[in-house]
Design a protein around this motif. Structure first.
Motif, PDB file in Angstrom:
ATOM      1  N   GLU A  48       2.152 -99.775  46.110  1.00 56.59           N
ATOM      2  CA  GLU A  48       2.137-101.155  46.602  1.00 56.59           C
ATOM      3  C   GLU A  48       0.759-101.470  47.227  1.00 56.59           C
ATOM      4  N   ALA A  49       0.278-100.549  48.081  1.00 56.34           N
ATOM      5  CA  ALA A  49      -0.994-100.782  48.781  1.00 56.34           C
ATOM      6  C   ALA A  49      -2.153-100.873  47.795  1.00 56.34           C
ATOM      7  N   LYS A  50      -2.130-100.065  46.751  1.00 54.38           N
ATOM      8  CA  LYS A  50      -3.248 -99.997  45.789  1.00 54.38           C
ATOM      9  C   LYS A  50      -3.561-101.362  45.173  1.00 54.38           C
ATOM     10  N   LYS A  51      -2.502-102.155  44.931  1.00 59.83           N
ATOM     11  CA  LYS A  51      -2.709-103.469  44.315  1.00 59.83           C
ATOM     12  C   LYS A  51      -3.638-104.315  45.190  1.00 59.83           C
ATOM     13  N   TYR A  52      -3.396-104.254  46.494  1.00 58.27           N
ATOM     14  CA  TYR A  52      -4.195-105.058  47.427  1.00 58.27           C
ATOM     15  C   TYR A  52      -5.587-104.454  47.612  1.00 58.27           C
ATOM     16  N   MET A  53      -5.645-103.145  47.733  1.00 57.23           N
ATOM     17  CA  MET A  53      -6.932-102.478  47.976  1.00 57.23           C
ATOM     18  C   MET A  53      -7.892-102.722  46.803  1.00 57.23           C
ATOM     19  N   ASP A  54      -7.387-102.571  45.587  1.00 58.94           N
ATOM     20  CA  ASP A  54      -8.245-102.762  44.407  1.00 58.94           C
ATOM     21  C   ASP A  54      -8.728-104.196  44.289  1.00 58.94           C
ATOM     22  N   ALA A  55      -7.962-105.133  44.859  1.00 60.75           N
ATOM     23  CA  ALA A  55      -8.368-106.539  44.798  1.00 60.75           C
ATOM     24  C   ALA A  55      -9.233-106.920  46.010  1.00 60.75           C
ATOM     25  N   GLY A  56      -9.465-105.975  46.907  1.00 60.65           N
ATOM     26  CA  GLY A  56     -10.277-106.269  48.092  1.00 60.65           C
ATOM     27  C   GLY A  56      -9.528-107.111  49.107  1.00 60.65           C
ATOM     28  N   GLN A  57      -8.186-107.096  49.032  1.00 55.74           N
ATOM     29  CA  GLN A  57      -7.362-107.873  49.960  1.00 55.74           C
ATOM     30  C   GLN A  57      -6.733-106.939  50.991  1.00 55.74           C
ATOM     31  N   LEU A  58      -6.173-107.537  52.049  1.00 54.48           N
ATOM     32  CA  LEU A  58      -5.474-106.716  53.041  1.00 54.48           C
ATOM     33  C   LEU A  58      -4.074-106.370  52.555  1.00 54.48           C
ATOM     34  N   VAL A  59      -3.635-105.183  52.846  1.00 48.43           N
ATOM     35  CA  VAL A  59      -2.249-104.794  52.610  1.00 48.43           C
ATOM     36  C   VAL A  59      -1.411-105.645  53.582  1.00 48.43           C
ATOM     37  N   PRO A  60      -0.236-106.145  53.141  1.00 53.90           N
ATOM     38  CA  PRO A  60       0.538-107.034  54.021  1.00 53.90           C
ATOM     39  C   PRO A  60       0.826-106.425  55.402  1.00 53.90           C
ATOM     40  N   ASP A  61       0.858-107.323  56.391  1.00 56.56           N
ATOM     41  CA  ASP A  61       1.042-106.901  57.787  1.00 56.56           C
ATOM     42  C   ASP A  61       2.280-106.039  58.006  1.00 56.56           C
ATOM     43  N   GLU A  62       3.418-106.396  57.361  1.00 60.21           N
ATOM     44  CA  GLU A  62       4.646-105.639  57.682  1.00 60.21           C
ATOM     45  C   GLU A  62       4.507-104.172  57.275  1.00 60.21           C
ATOM     46  N   VAL A  63       3.816-103.925  56.160  1.00 57.78           N
ATOM     47  CA  VAL A  63       3.612-102.536  55.709  1.00 57.78           C
ATOM     48  C   VAL A  63       2.659-101.829  56.675  1.00 57.78           C
ATOM     49  N   THR A  64       1.539-102.487  56.957  1.00 59.64           N
ATOM     50  CA  THR A  64       0.489-101.870  57.768  1.00 59.64           C
ATOM     51  C   THR A  64       0.967-101.609  59.199  1.00 59.64           C
ATOM     52  N   ILE A  65       1.625-102.593  59.776  1.00 53.50           N
ATOM     53  CA  ILE A  65       2.115-102.436  61.156  1.00 53.50           C
ATOM     54  C   ILE A  65       3.137-101.306  61.207  1.00 53.50           C
ATOM     55  N   GLY A  66       3.977-101.227  60.178  1.00 52.71           N
ATOM     56  CA  GLY A  66       4.992-100.168  60.114  1.00 52.71           C
ATOM     57  C   GLY A  66       4.372 -98.774  60.144  1.00 52.71           C
ATOM     58  N   ILE A  67       3.349 -98.550  59.321  1.00 53.83           N
ATOM     59  CA  ILE A  67       2.792 -97.183  59.271  1.00 53.83           C
ATOM     60  C   ILE A  67       2.048 -96.841  60.572  1.00 53.83           C
ATOM     61  N   VAL A  68       1.439 -97.840  61.186  1.00 48.61           N
ATOM     62  CA  VAL A  68       0.717 -97.559  62.433  1.00 48.61           C
ATOM     63  C   VAL A  68       1.708 -97.281  63.571  1.00 48.61           C
ATOM     64  N   GLU A  69       2.796 -98.054  63.615  1.00 49.81           N
ATOM     65  CA  GLU A  69       3.804 -97.802  64.656  1.00 49.81           C
ATOM     66  C   GLU A  69       4.358 -96.385  64.530  1.00 49.81           C
ATOM     67  N   ASP A  70       4.652 -95.970  63.297  1.00 48.03           N
ATOM     68  CA  ASP A  70       5.172 -94.605  63.086  1.00 48.03           C
ATOM     69  C   ASP A  70       4.162 -93.557  63.540  1.00 48.03           C
ATOM     70  N   ARG A  71       2.894 -93.800  63.208  1.00 44.72           N
ATOM     71  CA  ARG A  71       1.849 -92.830  63.555  1.00 44.72           C
ATOM     72  C   ARG A  71       1.661 -92.740  65.078  1.00 44.72           C
ATOM     73  N   LEU A  72       1.684 -93.902  65.738  1.00 49.47           N
ATOM     74  CA  LEU A  72       1.462 -93.903  67.194  1.00 49.47           C
ATOM     75  C   LEU A  72       2.639 -93.295  67.956  1.00 49.47           C
ATOM     76  N   ALA A  73       3.789 -93.208  67.279  1.00 43.99           N
ATOM     77  CA  ALA A  73       4.965 -92.614  67.929  1.00 43.99           C
ATOM     78  C   ALA A  73       4.892 -91.087  67.933  1.00 43.99           C
ATOM     79  N   GLN A  74       3.933 -90.518  67.199  1.00 43.39           N
ATOM     80  CA  GLN A  74       3.838 -89.054  67.166  1.00 43.39           C
ATOM     81  C   GLN A  74       3.238 -88.508  68.470  1.00 43.39           C
ATOM     82  N   ASP A  75       3.617 -87.250  68.770  1.00 47.61           N
ATOM     83  CA  ASP A  75       3.271 -86.647  70.066  1.00 47.61           C
ATOM     84  C   ASP A  75       1.776 -86.644  70.369  1.00 47.61           C
ATOM     85  N   ASP A  76       0.958 -86.398  69.338  1.00 48.72           N
ATOM     86  CA  ASP A  76      -0.479 -86.266  69.598  1.00 48.72           C
ATOM     87  C   ASP A  76      -1.119 -87.566  70.085  1.00 48.72           C
TER      88      ASP A  76
END
Ligand code: ADP
Ligand code: ADP
Ligand code: ZN
Length: 215
Positions: A48-76
């Motif tokens: 899904e992300a590749k379509k946007y990246m190859d077009a030089g566009q941003l990956v939609p907010d709901e996808v991007t916010i989701g992965i960052v929230e998951d990452r920030l929830a990790q212990d480190d």
């Protein structure tokens, strides 16, 4: 230490993040790297992300916010984080504020690396990275000892798919339209620090280090 690295494509965010990591023990979270890894692994999100990246566009907010929230929830991330390439929209910035506020913390500093557009174009057209360890080089400004080969691991160097000229133009436009307005957001929060990125990367890092040491 909750730090954000901002700046247009090619400003040197990834390069400074590598230097920061050596002096400050906080996780480096690059949404671009996370998306490229998902693409390489062929996950559904990567496709899904590749379509946007190859077009030089941003990956939609709901996808991007989701992965960052998951990452920030990790212990480190408990002791802090260094975000590179996130947030890029006002919605992303608001989502980030909410996540850190839940922990009783806030974003401490948004470092904005600024570089003239002609230099960005030059840097992006000559950026190459290691297909194995992801180290970043520049054939004009920081060339590897042997052309096409990674100094650190001997892997093969390649240009990123989205560093081709037409895609770069669209990424710079997207930056101006969607990400540049965020500078006002952080200025209003009194967290914005501007850094002249059109200097040798070691010089830029001296300023960055001095700022982070005061936090
Ligand atoms: P650069 O550092 O050259 O600006 P990145 O590696 O940060 O590039 O990002 C590459 C691509 O990944 C972006 O053009 C975009 O498609 C996607 N991407 C990365 N971060 C985000 C984000 N925060 N929001 C939406 N898309 C993103
Ligand atoms: P970003 O993550 O902001 O897109 P990078 O750190 O990947 O930027 O840098 C873009 C390109 O410019 C890379 O090829 C990198 O080696 C090179 N570069 C980074 N900082 C500098 C600098 N201060 N002077 C010259 N070239 C640089
Ligand atoms: Zn390598």
């Amino acid at each position: 230490m909750n730090i954000i690295l901002m700046g247009p494509p090619g400003a040197g965010k990834g390069t400074q993040a590598e230097l920061i990591k050596k002096s400050f023990p906080i996780p480096h979270i690059s949404t671009g790297d996370m998306f490229r890894e998902a693409v390489a692994n062929g996950t559904a999100m990567g496709k899904e992300a590749k379509k946007y990246m190859d077009a030089g566009q941003l990956v939609p907010d709901e996808v991007t916010i989701g992965i960052v929230e998951d990452r920030l929830a990790q212990d480190d991330c408990e002791k802090g984080f260094l975000l590179d390439g996130f947030p890029r929209t006002t919605l992303q910035a608001q989502a980030l504020d909410k996540v850190v506020a839940k922990r009783g913390k806030s974003v401490e500093v948004a470092l904005n690396i600024f570089v003239p557009e002609d230099i960005l174009l030059l840097r992006l057209s000559s950026r190459v990275s290691c297909t194995t360890c992801k180290a970043v080089y520049n054939t004009k400004f920081s060339a590897p000892a042997t052309a096409g080969i990674c100094d650190q691991c001997g892997g093969k160097l390649a240009q990123r798919n989205d560093d081709k000229e037409e895609t770069v133009k669209s990424r710079l436009k997207v930056y101006q339209e969607q990400t540049q307005p965020l500078l006002d957001y952080y200025e209003e929060q009194k967290n914005l620090i501007n850094i002249d990125g059109n200097r040798d990367s070691a010089e830029v890092f001296k300023d960055v280090k001095a700022i982070l040491e005061k936090l």
